[in-house]
Design a protein around this motif. Structure first.
Motif, PDB file in Angstrom:
ATOM      1  N   ALA A 183      -4.997  -5.077  -3.546  1.00 47.40           N
ATOM      2  CA  ALA A 183      -4.814  -3.853  -3.370  1.00 47.40           C
ATOM      3  C   ALA A 183      -4.806  -2.792  -3.731  1.00 47.40           C
ATOM      4  CB  ALA A 183      -2.694  -4.287  -2.481  1.00 47.40           C
TER       5      ALA A 183
ATOM      6  N   THR B 295      -0.028  -0.829  -0.174  1.00 52.04           N
ATOM      7  CA  THR B 295       0.432   0.133   0.334  1.00 52.04           C
ATOM      8  C   THR B 295       0.968   0.766  -0.250  1.00 52.04           C
ATOM      9  OG1 THR B 295      -0.093   0.644   2.504  1.00 52.04           O
ATOM     10  CG2 THR B 295      -1.543  -1.061   1.650  1.00 52.04           C
TER      11      THR B 295
ATOM     12  N   SER C 291      -5.062   3.468   3.802  1.00 55.14           N
ATOM     13  CA  SER C 291      -4.916   2.326   3.366  1.00 55.14           C
ATOM     14  C   SER C 291      -6.334   2.005   5.282  1.00 55.14           C
ATOM     15  CB  SER C 291      -4.187   0.808   3.502  1.00 55.14           C
ATOM     16  OG  SER C 291      -3.807   0.708   4.590  1.00 55.14           O
TER      17      SER C 291
END
Length: 294
Positions: free
Chosen positions: A289, A162, A241
């Motif tokens: 992701a 991330t 995230s």
């Protein structure tokens, strides 16, 4: 075992294959080397043992009496090795994939997505161990860790998962209709900070914002920070995230961003440890992701 007394393993493999196929060419194809390489290995082995092992027979080769005895033992030995390797591979394929990660990443990023992995890969068991402690993958027996940082951990391989963008957030009932868009506008507000996220304090202070001048409440974990923020007790900062789903759902409001491209969550593994299940889970993590949140 005194390995120094044994001939080269490559030479033994070459001879065993040549004796079994009764052909240097077929042995070369099996081992994916040249005919000349097989012949050279056999010559070196014969010189090492001071014994003729193969002789020409028609268009192929045949083993001498000594060669037959050696080829039989080598075949039995290689079969035992293959059996042991196959058993270990089967065990590796069926045992759970062990993953260490922080509780906040597990709760706020991974678990809301894990249903997709379970649905598409019901044959792979993933054992998640949420902990703020920094584990040793080799000594603690983990296949993978998901860590926050710059990706530089000596002796380990890391893959960015991330981005390192941080979001400043607060609950709608905390802001009470206000629409701040920068840190200076939050100087009079209570703040919440995770005691273990040292990088976070540096990121905030590098903007020039003085945390020592605000009403700051320090809690022991990011889970507590998120819970307190959702309850409307203050302003907090998190990796994007971790809070993006709450912002999308409207339970938190994104006030502003603090970009830090050098920081983020990473997939961390040991060099050379790359089982089929590990590759599958890593690929899935990277795929989800890259998907938009919402």
């Amino acid at each position: 075992m005194d390995w120094s007394s044994l001939p080269s393993l490559s030479a033994l493999r070459a001879f065993e294959a040549a004796a079994r196929h009764q052909s240097l060419s077929r042995a070369a194809r099996e081992l994916n080397v040249t005919h000349a390489a097989i012949a050279q290995h056999v010559r070196h082995l014969e010189a090492d043992l001071s014994e003729q092992l193969l002789f020409r027979a028609g268009r192929g080769v045949a083993a001498t009496e000594a060669g037959q005895k050696l080829a039989q033992k080598l075949g039995e030995g290689f079969a035992l090795i293959a059996e042991g390797v196959d058993a270990l591979r089967e065990q590796s394929a069926t045992r759970p994939l062990t993953v260490s990660l922080t509780p906040s990443f597990a709760m706020n990023w991974l678990m809301p997505r894990m249903g997709g992995f379970w649905q598409t890969h019901p044959d792979i068991t993933v054992s998640l161990t949420p902990s703020a402690a920094l584990v040793d993958l080799r000594h603690d027996g983990f296949d993978m860790a998901i860590r926050f940082g710059n990706g530089e951990w000596p002796g380990l391989e890391s893959t960015p998962l991330t981005s390192g963008e941080f979001w400043v957030v607060a609950a709608p009932n905390f802001l009470e209709g206000r629409h701040p868009t920068s840190l200076p506008e939050l100087q009079q507000d209570p703040w919440l900070l995770d005691a273990q996220m040292l990088e976070l304090r540096r990121v905030i202070e590098e903007t020039g914002f003085d945390l020592s001048a605000v009403n700051l409440n320090v809690l022991d974990s990011n889970e507590l920070i998120i819970s307190a923020t959702l309850a409307g007790l203050g302003v907090s900062v998190h990796p994007r995230s971790i809070v993006e789903r709450d912002v999308t759902a409207g339970t938190l409001i994104h006030i502003c961003s603090l970009p830090r491209a050098d920081l983020g969550y990473h997939i961390v593994t040991l060099p050379g440890r790359d089982s089929a299940n590990l590759r599958t889970f890593r690929k899935w993590l990277l795929n989800v992701a890259s998907e938009p949140t919402g």
